[in-house]
Design a protein around this motif. Structure first.
Motif, PDB file in Angstrom:
ATOM      1  N   ARG A  84      54.179   9.061  -0.834  1.00 50.23           N
ATOM      2  CA  ARG A  84      52.785   9.238  -1.249  1.00 50.23           C
ATOM      3  C   ARG A  84      52.684   9.151  -2.762  1.00 50.23           C
ATOM      4  O   ARG A  84      53.638   9.462  -3.477  1.00 50.23           O
ATOM      5  CB  ARG A  84      52.265  10.586  -0.773  1.00 50.23           C
ATOM      6  N   ASP A  85      51.505   8.758  -3.258  1.00 54.11           N
ATOM      7  CA  ASP A  85      51.276   8.754  -4.699  1.00 54.11           C
ATOM      8  C   ASP A  85      50.959  10.177  -5.149  1.00 54.11           C
ATOM      9  O   ASP A  85      50.852  11.091  -4.309  1.00 54.11           O
ATOM     10  CB  ASP A  85      50.189   7.752  -5.085  1.00 54.11           C
ATOM     11  N   PRO A  86      50.825  10.421  -6.470  1.00 52.59           N
ATOM     12  CA  PRO A  86      50.578  11.788  -6.950  1.00 52.59           C
ATOM     13  C   PRO A  86      49.312  12.437  -6.387  1.00 52.59           C
ATOM     14  O   PRO A  86      49.221  13.662  -6.334  1.00 52.59           O
ATOM     15  CB  PRO A  86      50.473  11.616  -8.470  1.00 52.59           C
ATOM     16  N   ASP A  87      48.342  11.628  -5.939  1.00 48.99           N
ATOM     17  CA  ASP A  87      47.116  12.163  -5.352  1.00 48.99           C
ATOM     18  C   ASP A  87      47.235  12.417  -3.856  1.00 48.99           C
ATOM     19  O   ASP A  87      46.266  12.810  -3.210  1.00 48.99           O
ATOM     20  CB  ASP A  87      45.946  11.209  -5.618  1.00 48.99           C
TER      21      ASP A  87
ATOM     22  N   ARG B 205      47.884  10.113  -1.558  1.00 46.68           N
ATOM     23  CA  ARG B 205      47.573   8.928  -0.739  1.00 46.68           C
ATOM     24  C   ARG B 205      48.868   8.253  -0.291  1.00 46.68           C
ATOM     25  O   ARG B 205      49.839   8.167  -1.043  1.00 46.68           O
ATOM     26  CB  ARG B 205      46.718   7.949  -1.530  1.00 46.68           C
TER      27      ARG B 205
END
Length: 140
Positions: A76-79, A81
């Motif tokens: 996942r990305d830092p947000d 997602r």
């Protein structure tokens, strides 16, 4: 998110106390060493995909022997997602011919000693030592 998870196959190939690994060129594991492999094409078995990808990435020809394990790779990305979700089918293979030469999406390809992999002397993709241990147990 459409298109996830993606099915991929890994070729686990051991010969003479060494295991064949490739250094990945592309994300999600760019720069890390792992088993050759890639996407399973529609209508293709994971067994066949493992040996096809092995030949494409290294020039090495092998025969599939058996499934070893399935591994989920979820990044996942830092947000939070979803960036990547792969279901990897690890396939134990038997060497037929060829010496590894990096091709396709591999920066390097080489026979690495089992001891070096189990001791994590290289930057490795997730689960490489564990899959190698399963392969060794299966072959003994």
């Amino acid at each position: 998110m459409s298109g996830f998870p993606r099915l991929a196959a890994l070729a686990v190939l051991i010969k003479g106390g060494r295991v064949l690994l490739v250094q990945r060129k592309n994300p999600p594991d760019a720069g890390l060493w792992g088993f050759p492999g890639g996407h399973v094409e529609p209508g293709e078995t994971a067994l066949d995909a493992a040996t096809r990808e092995l030949a494409e990435e290294t020039g090495v020809i092998a025969a599939p022997l058996a499934y070893l394990d399935n591994i989920d790779v979820i990044l996942r990305d830092p947000d939070g997602r979803l960036r990547f979700h792969f279901l990897l089918a690890a396939v134990l293979c038997d060497h037929i011919s060829g010496d590894p030469v990096a091709a396709d999406d591999a920066l390097a390809a080489d026979w690495i000693t089992v001891e070096d992999v189990l001791a994590r002397h290289l930057p490795l993709s997730a689960s490489v030592p564990e899959l190698l241990s399963k392969a060794l147990a299966r072959l003994s």
